[in-house]
Design a protein around this motif. Structure first.
Motif, PDB file in Angstrom:
ATOM      1  N   THR A   1       0.874  -1.293  -0.019  1.00 40.69           N
ATOM      2  CA  THR A   1      -0.205  -0.041   0.096  1.00 40.69           C
ATOM      3  C   THR A   1       0.846   1.389  -0.133  1.00 40.69           C
ATOM      4  O   THR A   1       0.359   2.182  -0.736  1.00 40.69           O
ATOM      5  CB  THR A   1      -1.068  -0.091   1.216  1.00 40.69           C
ATOM      6  OG1 THR A   1      -1.589  -1.243   1.295  1.00 40.69           O
ATOM      7  CG2 THR A   1      -1.821   1.207   1.190  1.00 40.69           C
ATOM      8  N   ALA A   2       2.023   1.363   0.645  1.00 35.74           N
ATOM      9  CA  ALA A   2       2.630   2.592   0.768  1.00 35.74           C
ATOM     10  C   ALA A   2       3.290   2.843  -0.601  1.00 35.74           C
ATOM     11  O   ALA A   2       3.718   4.031  -0.831  1.00 35.74           O
ATOM     12  CB  ALA A   2       3.851   2.098   1.822  1.00 35.74           C
ATOM     13  N   THR A   3       3.430   1.875  -1.507  1.00 32.52           N
ATOM     14  CA  THR A   3       4.290   2.242  -2.459  1.00 32.52           C
ATOM     15  C   THR A   3       3.319   2.188  -3.879  1.00 32.52           C
ATOM     16  O   THR A   3       3.855   2.534  -4.948  1.00 32.52           O
ATOM     17  CB  THR A   3       5.469   1.063  -2.859  1.00 32.52           C
ATOM     18  OG1 THR A   3       4.769  -0.034  -3.028  1.00 32.52           O
ATOM     19  CG2 THR A   3       6.335   0.998  -1.654  1.00 32.52           C
ATOM     20  N   VAL A   4       2.323   2.075  -3.631  1.00 33.52           N
ATOM     21  CA  VAL A   4       1.175   2.144  -4.775  1.00 33.52           C
ATOM     22  C   VAL A   4       1.025   3.547  -5.291  1.00 33.52           C
ATOM     23  O   VAL A   4       0.775   4.425  -4.457  1.00 33.52           O
ATOM     24  CB  VAL A   4      -0.290   1.577  -4.325  1.00 33.52           C
ATOM     25  CG1 VAL A   4      -1.302   1.911  -5.320  1.00 33.52           C
ATOM     26  CG2 VAL A   4      -0.325   0.236  -3.770  1.00 33.52           C
ATOM     27  N   THR A   5       1.147   3.844  -6.427  1.00 36.49           N
ATOM     28  CA  THR A   5       0.937   5.126  -7.206  1.00 36.49           C
ATOM     29  C   THR A   5      -0.366   5.197  -7.599  1.00 36.49           C
ATOM     30  O   THR A   5      -1.068   6.628  -7.859  1.00 36.49           O
ATOM     31  CB  THR A   5       2.006   5.181  -8.515  1.00 36.49           C
ATOM     32  OG1 THR A   5       1.457   4.287  -9.513  1.00 36.49           O
ATOM     33  CG2 THR A   5       3.531   4.986  -8.112  1.00 36.49           C
ATOM     34  N   GLY A   6      -1.260   4.333  -8.033  1.00 42.53           N
ATOM     35  CA  GLY A   6      -2.575   4.338  -8.272  1.00 42.53           C
ATOM     36  C   GLY A   6      -2.959   4.271  -9.908  1.00 42.53           C
ATOM     37  O   GLY A   6      -4.145   4.773 -10.136  1.00 42.53           O
ATOM     38  N   ARG A   7      -2.017   3.843 -10.469  1.00 40.16           N
ATOM     39  CA  ARG A   7      -2.322   3.827 -11.959  1.00 40.16           C
ATOM     40  C   ARG A   7      -3.151   2.720 -12.283  1.00 40.16           C
ATOM     41  O   ARG A   7      -3.023   1.464 -11.789  1.00 40.16           O
ATOM     42  CB  ARG A   7      -0.936   3.694 -12.857  1.00 40.16           C
ATOM     43  CG  ARG A   7      -1.169   3.784 -14.297  1.00 40.16           C
ATOM     44  CD  ARG A   7       0.282   3.721 -14.853  1.00 40.16           C
ATOM     45  NE  ARG A   7       0.354   3.817 -16.451  1.00 40.16           N
ATOM     46  CZ  ARG A   7      -0.039   3.138 -17.351  1.00 40.16           C
ATOM     47  NH1 ARG A   7      -0.070   1.933 -16.929  1.00 40.16           N
ATOM     48  NH2 ARG A   7      -0.044   3.308 -18.763  1.00 40.16           N
TER      49      ARG A   7
END
Length: 652
Positions: free
Chosen positions: A344-350
């Motif tokens: 979750t901490a590294t999710v950029t959301g693309r």
């Protein structure tokens, strides 16, 4: 059900007890002791008659021996009763633990089932499996095992003792037993069928109760004045339930009447045969006859109990079959063996959909699954050729990309597939063809838990627990402190409203939140998703059913929610998505247009038609000289320049 299937089902039921082997051994020892002690009394009785009261040598009554024998007759039932109390405690404890395991296992399995299962199955039917079916096997789990063992030991011991006393009289006592066993098998089959039908009727009654006595059901019945029809529907099923219960209770009663009649007249036949034996010179003492009569009573009741328990077991197998049918259902959405965790901490959301096809799968009623067998595998939609293959596709060859932090809006007529697309991103359903990717990773290769952590949803139909405001917010983050809760509530424009309630954050919202207005429920749902703080946010027509004041408050909350998040919004009111980075116009499961509001309006296609229909129909706050006035005070400026439509949005 065939004998093989019955054996398989029996083994599955027995496997429920395997974690409690120690308790089973203790109970078995207690049963053996209790049953074994019961056989001692007839032999003490025989000795009292033949050696103490009427000794063969004519020496008179032996008082001392008689006292010891009578003492034994008193001690045996006392010790047996104490062991019986302990045995009852252990069997009850074991049965309830096994039943709790079964309930928990079934509930856990249902939690893992995919969304398609719940959309095709009535909630009341599911509740009936957990309550009525599991509850219906409670006596089998808590009493039957020890009852069978105890009665078997008692019958076996009694038969051995009777043979020792007189094998001739024993033949008379057990002559009809084989016939009874055959009749019992036939009666058991009838009772199993009746038990299955009775549980199906109970499921229907539970479903009717859940549907008609929920807040929504009561409201619907009152609005349409259908209370009498609901009562009639319940009474009809209730009458069917009564009929089935009576038939189930009476099935086999004639059989048991015959058994008990024969068992009742057997002692008379024994006395008659004993007379013939004595007349023929075969030595049968008075003590032997009395002891044999005592053993007969110990044979009678356990035999009848065994027959009854055997019928109960066969009846319960129908319930176990229904329970295992649910446990055998395989969820369609499962983690792959090599599934990776989306941090979750590294999710950029693309978010990307790559040539996605999807059709809703059929979900058959689990009760139709044969007892003791696995559900039949369902064919996957389509034929793999790339064509429709006769499948009712909800999504057809859709591709688009939403970059991190962007707002993508999906618009289109009802039934066009908008909500379906939103379900594919958090993997509530798996695509049939193509891929759904988060940060370039196919969601089917990620764990469901990590995808759920990365994606948040606010739906049109907000579901709230019948609990406090605080509990409903903490559902998203159980360890959230009060400061975090209030921060999320403030961002959702609901904090001040919560404080206006008499109990503040401890206010109970009622079933499904019916004590709150639509706008309050939506803002509470937004606060809940803000507390979760997902990187990707999906909004499914979150303002479509609200008045203008509530819409303004919710829209402001949504603007707070979408900041710094990748957002996919299914929009009914186009005024809420005019500033979207990407608008997808969907029709019949396909993306027919894409672009910004200005670009799509200029094309004059589906989006422009929806826009014209919506605003021309007066579904805005007002039409002013300078354009369309929105409920949030902004104005959509419309006009034409150089032969093309132009729009703009000014703050009031």
């Amino acid at each position: 059900m065939t004998s093989t299937e019955s054996d398989q089902l029996g083994r599955r039921v027995w496997s429920l007890f395997t974690p409690y082997r120690t308790s089973l051994v203790v109970i078995a020892v207690a049963v053996l002791l209790s049953s074994g002690l019961g056989i001692i009394t007839p032999f003490l009785t025989q000795a009292a008659f033949d050696q103490a009261l009427f000794p063969a040598d004519g020496s008179g009554v032996h008082i001392e021996l008689l006292a010891w024998l009578v003492g034994g007759m008193v001690a045996v039932p006392v010790v047996s009763a104490l062991i019986g109390v302990y045995q009852t405690y252990r069997t009850t404890l074991l049965g309830n633990r096994v039943m709790a395991d079964l309930r928990g296992r079934l509930f856990e399995h249902l939690q893992r089932m995919d969304l398609a299962f719940f959309t095709a199955t009535r909630t009341g039917v599911i509740q009936s499996r957990l309550a009525n079916d599991v509850g219906g096997v409670q006596s089998v789990l808590s009493e039957t095992a020890s009852s069978i063992l105890g009665n078997v030991v008692t019958v076996a011991a009694a038969l051995i003792a009777m043979v020792v006393l007189s094998w001739q009289l024993t033949l008379v006592a057990v002559a009809m037993t084989p016939l009874f066993l055959l009749l019992q098998v036939r009666v058991g089959r009838v009772r199993r069928k009746l038990a299955a039908r009775t549980q199906e009727s109970l499921s229907d009654m539970t479903a009717i109760t859940e549907e008609s006595l929920s807040v929504s059901g009561v409201l619907l019945a009152k609005v349409f004045n259908r209370q009498a029809d609901e009562v009639a529907r319940y009474r009809e099923e209730n009458s069917r339930q009564v009929d089935l219960q009576v038939r189930q209770a009476m099935s086999g009663q004639s059989f048991f009447a015959v058994v008990q009649t024969f068992m009742g007249i057997t002692p008379a036949l024994v006395y008659l045969v004993a007379g013939f034996l004595i007349a023929a010179g075969i030595g049968v003492s008075a003590g032997t006859i009395v002891a044999f009569s005592t053993l007969q009573s110990r044979l009678l009741f356990p035999t009848v109990n065994l027959l009854r328990v055997s019928l109960d077991v066969q009846t319960s197998l129908a319930l176990f079959g229904r329970i295992f049918a649910y446990l055998d259902l395989r969820p369609r959405i499962v983690d792959a063996p090599s599934a990776r965790t989306l941090e979750t901490a590294t999710v950029t959301g693309r978010v990307e959909l790559d040539r996605v096809w999807f059709a809703y799968p059929p979900a058959p009623e689990p009760a139709a699954v044969p007892d003791g067998t696995e559900p039949v595998a369902e064919p996957a939609p389509g034929d793999g050729s790339g064509g429709d293959g006769g499948v009712a596709w909800a999504v057809r060859d859709i591709s688009f990309t939403v970059e991190p932090g962007q707002l993508a809006a999906i618009v289109g007529p009802s039934g066009s597939g908008k909500t379906t697309i939103s379900y594919l991103v958090p993997r509530l359903y798996d695509v049939d063809r193509g891929r759904v990717l988060i940060d370039g990773r196919d969601v089917r290769g990620l764990t469901q838990a990590s995808v759920a952590d990365a994606v948040g949803m606010v739906t049109q139909d907000t579901y709230l627990l019948h609990s406090t405001v605080r509990d409903n917010l903490r559902y998203a983050k159980p360890d959230a402190d009060q400061a975090e809760i209030e921060e999320a509530a403030k961002a959702a424009n609901i904090h001040d409203r919560i404080l206006s309630f008499a109990d503040g954050y401890d206010t109970v919202v009622g079933e499904r939140g019916y004590r709150l207005s639509g706008g309050e429920k939506q803002r509470l749902a937004i606060a809940r998703v803000l507390l979760k703080d997902p990187r990707i946010l999906i909004l499914d027509e979150a303002t479509s059913a609200l008045d203008t004041t509530s819409e303004r408050l919710v829209q402001q909350a949504l603007e707070n929610a979408t900041r710094r998040r990748t957002t996919i919004a299914i929009a009914h009111r186009l005024s809420t998505i005019l500033g979207a980075d990407l608008i997808l116009a969907v029709e019949a499961g396909r993306v027919v247009e894409r672009g910004t509001h200005t670009e799509l309006l200029a094309k004059g296609g589906l989006y422009a038609r929806l826009y014209t229909e919506q605003f021309a129909g007066g579904k805005v706050e007002c039409r002013c000289a300078d354009g369309v006035r929105f409920s949030d005070g902004a104005t959509l400026l419309t006009g034409h320049a150089d032969g093309r439509a132009v729009t703009g949005r000014d703050a009031a």
